[in-house]
Design a protein around this motif. Sequence first.
Motif, PDB file in Angstrom:
ATOM      1  N   GLY A  82       0.849  -1.188   0.000  1.00  0.00           N
ATOM      2  CA  GLY A  82       0.000   0.000   0.000  1.00  0.00           C
ATOM      3  C   GLY A  82       0.881   1.232   0.000  1.00  0.00           C
ATOM      4  O   GLY A  82       2.042   1.162   0.398  1.00  0.00           O
ATOM      5  N   MET A 104      -3.495  -0.918  -2.475  1.00  0.00           N
ATOM      6  CA  MET A 104      -3.806  -1.779  -1.340  1.00  0.00           C
ATOM      7  C   MET A 104      -3.990  -3.197  -1.887  1.00  0.00           C
ATOM      8  O   MET A 104      -4.966  -3.490  -2.573  1.00  0.00           O
ATOM      9  CB  MET A 104      -5.081  -1.302  -0.650  1.00  0.00           C
ATOM     10  CG  MET A 104      -5.046   0.162  -0.207  1.00  0.00           C
ATOM     11  SD  MET A 104      -3.695   0.571   0.899  1.00  0.00           S
ATOM     12  CE  MET A 104      -4.133  -0.389   2.299  1.00  0.00           C
ATOM     13  N   ASN A 116      -4.329  -5.513   5.831  1.00  0.00           N
ATOM     14  CA  ASN A 116      -4.658  -4.156   5.379  1.00  0.00           C
ATOM     15  C   ASN A 116      -4.661  -3.178   6.540  1.00  0.00           C
ATOM     16  O   ASN A 116      -4.266  -2.030   6.389  1.00  0.00           O
ATOM     17  CB  ASN A 116      -6.004  -4.121   4.642  1.00  0.00           C
ATOM     18  CG  ASN A 116      -5.845  -4.296   3.157  1.00  0.00           C
ATOM     19  OD1 ASN A 116      -4.783  -4.082   2.601  1.00  0.00           O
ATOM     20  ND2 ASN A 116      -6.913  -4.704   2.513  1.00  0.00           N
ATOM     21  N   ILE A 120      -2.471   0.137   6.494  1.00  0.00           N
ATOM     22  CA  ILE A 120      -3.101   1.450   6.676  1.00  0.00           C
ATOM     23  C   ILE A 120      -2.564   2.151   7.917  1.00  0.00           C
ATOM     24  O   ILE A 120      -2.322   3.356   7.896  1.00  0.00           O
ATOM     25  CB  ILE A 120      -4.634   1.319   6.695  1.00  0.00           C
ATOM     26  CG1 ILE A 120      -5.131   0.997   5.275  1.00  0.00           C
ATOM     27  CG2 ILE A 120      -5.296   2.592   7.223  1.00  0.00           C
ATOM     28  CD1 ILE A 120      -6.610   0.688   5.177  1.00  0.00           C
TER      29      ILE A 120
END
Length: 168
Positions: A82, A104, A116, A120
């Motif tokens: 990401g 992502m 994820n 993030i």
Amino acid sequence: MIRTEWIPSAYADSNTPVIRKATLDDKPILLRFEQGVVEAERPFTPEMKAGEQQYYDLDWLLTSPDAYLVVAELNGELIASGYARIDASKPYLKHAEEAYLGFMYVVPQHRGKGLNRLVIDALKQFALSRNITELRLEVYSENASAIKAYEKFGFTSYLLQMRMGLGE
């Protein structure tokens, strides 16, 4: 190297994934991840050309001070990616800059394990280190599972982009 204190429960009894800044050495794997993103988004993009597509300027993402491309690594294998890209905000907004999140991707066998969230979280840390207070991302309106996941992380719907194909 960024390590996060939150570890997905799926990895509690095994080696822990490490989130780190991607390097030029990671580019061959990132190119494969890019095609994974393309294939995942192809059903939502009727106007996409057939074959491999280039979504990202990986060289820029890997070297620009205004981008932070991270990977999740487990036992020497890259399993997720990401990026956060610093963009100028619209002049009428309160914040001068925002971080746009993209690329992502989680390899299929590691999906649903909280990667994820780790990615993030690392991108949020980068944004905060640059005094950025706004995160943005795009998701296809028909991609209900991605929307649900991003909402779980605290994102809210903001603007619906619409299109019309002429001559399709």
